[in-house]
Design a protein around this motif. Structure first.
Motif, PDB file in Angstrom:
ATOM      1  N   PRO A  95       6.937   4.150 -13.037  1.00 27.11           N
ATOM      2  CA  PRO A  95       6.555   3.731 -11.752  1.00 27.11           C
ATOM      3  C   PRO A  95       4.952   3.572 -11.485  1.00 27.11           C
ATOM      4  N   LEU A  96       4.290   4.410 -12.527  1.00 33.01           N
ATOM      5  CA  LEU A  96       2.781   4.393 -12.437  1.00 33.01           C
ATOM      6  C   LEU A  96       2.327   3.044 -13.143  1.00 33.01           C
ATOM      7  N   GLY A  97       3.058   2.768 -14.144  1.00 31.24           N
ATOM      8  CA  GLY A  97       2.618   1.604 -15.125  1.00 31.24           C
ATOM      9  C   GLY A  97       3.348   0.255 -14.047  1.00 31.24           C
ATOM     10  N   LEU A  98       4.171   0.356 -13.111  1.00 29.05           N
ATOM     11  CA  LEU A  98       4.451  -0.808 -12.234  1.00 29.05           C
ATOM     12  C   LEU A  98       3.486  -0.970 -11.332  1.00 29.05           C
ATOM     13  N   VAL A  99       2.721   0.072 -10.778  1.00 26.86           N
ATOM     14  CA  VAL A  99       1.954   0.018  -9.941  1.00 26.86           C
ATOM     15  C   VAL A  99       0.504  -0.757 -10.377  1.00 26.86           C
ATOM     16  N   MET A 100       0.144  -0.215 -11.626  1.00 26.05           N
ATOM     17  CA  MET A 100      -0.844  -0.790 -12.168  1.00 26.05           C
ATOM     18  C   MET A 100      -1.005  -2.203 -12.659  1.00 26.05           C
ATOM     19  N   THR A 101       0.376  -2.693 -13.105  1.00 29.51           N
ATOM     20  CA  THR A 101       0.441  -3.990 -13.357  1.00 29.51           C
ATOM     21  C   THR A 101       0.652  -4.953 -12.369  1.00 29.51           C
ATOM     22  N   GLY A 102       0.782  -4.411 -10.933  1.00 31.28           N
ATOM     23  CA  GLY A 102       1.127  -5.311  -9.724  1.00 31.28           C
ATOM     24  C   GLY A 102       2.311  -5.619  -9.466  1.00 31.28           C
ATOM     25  N   MET A 142       0.867  -1.161  -0.141  1.00 34.18           N
ATOM     26  CA  MET A 142       0.092   0.135   0.173  1.00 34.18           C
ATOM     27  C   MET A 142       0.817   1.333   0.004  1.00 34.18           C
ATOM     28  N   ILE A 143       2.066   1.218   0.731  1.00 34.46           N
ATOM     29  CA  ILE A 143       2.869   2.467   0.974  1.00 34.46           C
ATOM     30  C   ILE A 143       3.590   2.624  -0.451  1.00 34.46           C
ATOM     31  N   ALA A 144       4.200   1.407  -1.071  1.00 38.09           N
ATOM     32  CA  ALA A 144       4.860   1.488  -2.075  1.00 38.09           C
ATOM     33  C   ALA A 144       4.059   2.050  -3.296  1.00 38.09           C
ATOM     34  N   GLU A 145       2.691   1.766  -3.437  1.00 38.15           N
ATOM     35  CA  GLU A 145       2.001   2.188  -4.464  1.00 38.15           C
ATOM     36  C   GLU A 145       1.672   3.658  -4.197  1.00 38.15           C
ATOM     37  N   PHE A 159      10.548  20.485 -25.671  1.00 39.31           N
ATOM     38  CA  PHE A 159       9.663  19.252 -25.902  1.00 39.31           C
ATOM     39  C   PHE A 159      10.054  17.923 -25.947  1.00 39.31           C
ATOM     40  N   LEU A 160      11.332  17.805 -26.452  1.00 38.51           N
ATOM     41  CA  LEU A 160      12.074  16.827 -26.378  1.00 38.51           C
ATOM     42  C   LEU A 160      12.616  15.926 -25.000  1.00 38.51           C
ATOM     43  N   SER A 161      12.732  17.042 -23.959  1.00 33.36           N
ATOM     44  CA  SER A 161      13.212  16.591 -22.610  1.00 33.36           C
ATOM     45  C   SER A 161      11.821  16.644 -21.956  1.00 33.36           C
ATOM     46  N   ALA A 162      10.932  17.271 -22.272  1.00 36.50           N
ATOM     47  CA  ALA A 162       9.610  17.109 -21.470  1.00 36.50           C
ATOM     48  C   ALA A 162       9.011  15.529 -21.637  1.00 36.50           C
ATOM     49  N   ALA A 163       9.317  15.322 -23.276  1.00 41.22           N
ATOM     50  CA  ALA A 163       8.717  13.959 -23.487  1.00 41.22           C
ATOM     51  C   ALA A 163       9.721  12.891 -22.585  1.00 41.22           C
ATOM     52  N   ARG A 164      10.754  13.029 -22.606  1.00 37.49           N
ATOM     53  CA  ARG A 164      11.664  11.930 -21.926  1.00 37.49           C
ATOM     54  C   ARG A 164      11.386  12.026 -20.411  1.00 37.49           C
ATOM     55  N   ILE A 165      10.979  13.039 -19.875  1.00 36.96           N
ATOM     56  CA  ILE A 165      10.685  13.086 -18.490  1.00 36.96           C
ATOM     57  C   ILE A 165       9.250  12.523 -18.110  1.00 36.96           C
ATOM     58  N   ALA A 166       8.427  12.784 -18.992  1.00 40.89           N
ATOM     59  CA  ALA A 166       7.189  12.208 -18.907  1.00 40.89           C
ATOM     60  C   ALA A 166       7.370  10.552 -19.028  1.00 40.89           C
ATOM     61  N   ALA A 167       8.116  10.055 -19.920  1.00 45.38           N
ATOM     62  CA  ALA A 167       8.146   8.655 -20.127  1.00 45.38           C
ATOM     63  C   ALA A 167       8.793   8.093 -19.030  1.00 45.38           C
ATOM     64  N   TYR A 168       9.793   8.625 -18.235  1.00 45.69           N
ATOM     65  CA  TYR A 168      10.496   8.216 -17.160  1.00 45.69           C
ATOM     66  C   TYR A 168       9.406   8.231 -15.948  1.00 45.69           C
ATOM     67  N   SER A 169       8.679   9.151 -15.967  1.00 44.57           N
ATOM     68  CA  SER A 169       7.564   9.365 -14.886  1.00 44.57           C
ATOM     69  C   SER A 169       6.628   8.427 -14.898  1.00 44.57           C
ATOM     70  N   LEU A 170       6.304   7.719 -16.042  1.00 46.62           N
ATOM     71  CA  LEU A 170       5.285   7.176 -16.471  1.00 46.62           C
ATOM     72  C   LEU A 170       5.390   5.742 -16.012  1.00 46.62           C
ATOM     73  N   SER A 213       3.025   6.224  -7.377  1.00 45.85           N
ATOM     74  CA  SER A 213       1.973   7.179  -7.828  1.00 45.85           C
ATOM     75  C   SER A 213       2.546   8.600  -7.320  1.00 45.85           C
ATOM     76  N   ALA A 214       2.875   9.080  -6.240  1.00 41.53           N
ATOM     77  CA  ALA A 214       3.682  10.193  -6.025  1.00 41.53           C
ATOM     78  C   ALA A 214       4.652  10.620  -6.983  1.00 41.53           C
ATOM     79  N   VAL A 215       5.616   9.820  -7.132  1.00 42.31           N
ATOM     80  CA  VAL A 215       6.662  10.280  -7.923  1.00 42.31           C
ATOM     81  C   VAL A 215       6.287  10.246  -9.287  1.00 42.31           C
ATOM     82  N   ALA A 216       5.171   9.363  -9.971  1.00 46.81           N
ATOM     83  CA  ALA A 216       4.875   9.910 -11.306  1.00 46.81           C
ATOM     84  C   ALA A 216       3.992  11.014 -11.385  1.00 46.81           C
ATOM     85  N   ALA A 217       3.516  11.505 -10.549  1.00 50.20           N
ATOM     86  CA  ALA A 217       2.793  12.749 -10.346  1.00 50.20           C
ATOM     87  C   ALA A 217       3.628  13.829 -10.490  1.00 50.20           C
ATOM     88  N   ALA A 218       4.799  13.761  -9.548  1.00 53.48           N
ATOM     89  CA  ALA A 218       5.824  14.820  -9.478  1.00 53.48           C
ATOM     90  C   ALA A 218       6.494  14.962 -11.117  1.00 53.48           C
TER      91      ALA A 218
END
Length: 147
Positions: free
Chosen positions: A40-47, A1-4, A27-38, A8-13
């Motif tokens: 942890p969110l994907g790892l939470v959603m897959t379990g 629960m805490i890890a999720e 825009f290129l750096s923004a896309a790369r940062i968005a990819a890295y931040s997504l 999620s907070a890291v992904a939002a930040a």
């Protein structure tokens, strides 16, 4: 629960930082940062995060890692012993016999022709009572080693 929650907070930040970077027209750096931040969110959603958290706090899982480590250690030890020639006695005796059989029995001296041998240097002896008497031991050692 805490890890999720943390993931999620890291992904939002990360998405917030990506938005600020895109606002600055990078825009290129923004896309790369968005990819890295997504990630942890994907790892939470897959379990995966839940599975890792359960594994990290499970004594059975740590015992399994210890058994895998011992297994790896045994494999590496047996490979190193095998490379050093630590086979059975029969294998070692057979290898020594094969090595002895490979050598010709009459080949006690090297088969170099007299013209290919290096010329012998004439031995010079120092005069008695000179200061080179101190170096006789060194010369003997060098001659012993063929230098």
């Amino acid at each position: 629960m805490i890890a999720e929650t943390v993931c999620s907070a890291v992904a939002a930040a990360g998405l917030g930082i990506a938005a600020v970077t895109a606002y600055r027209k990078r825009f290129l750096s923004a896309a790369r940062i968005a990819a890295y931040s997504l990630v942890p969110l994907g790892l939470v959603m897959t379990g995966v995060v839940g599975w890792l958290a359960d594994t990290a706090f499970s004594p059975t899982a740590w015992a399994g890692f210890a058994v895998l480590g011992v297994s790896w250690l045994l494999f590496m030890t047996t490979r190193s012993v095998e490379r050093r020639g630590g086979g059975t006695r029969k294998e070692r005796k057979a290898a020594k016999a094969a090595q002895r059989d490979a050598v010709a029995p009459a080949a006690s001296a090297p088969s170099l022709a007299p013209s290919t041998r290096p010329a012998a240097r004439p031995a010079t002896k120092p005069a008695a009572g000179s200061s080179s008497d101190d170096f006789t031991d060194i010369e003997a050692i060098l001659k012993k080693h063929g230098i």
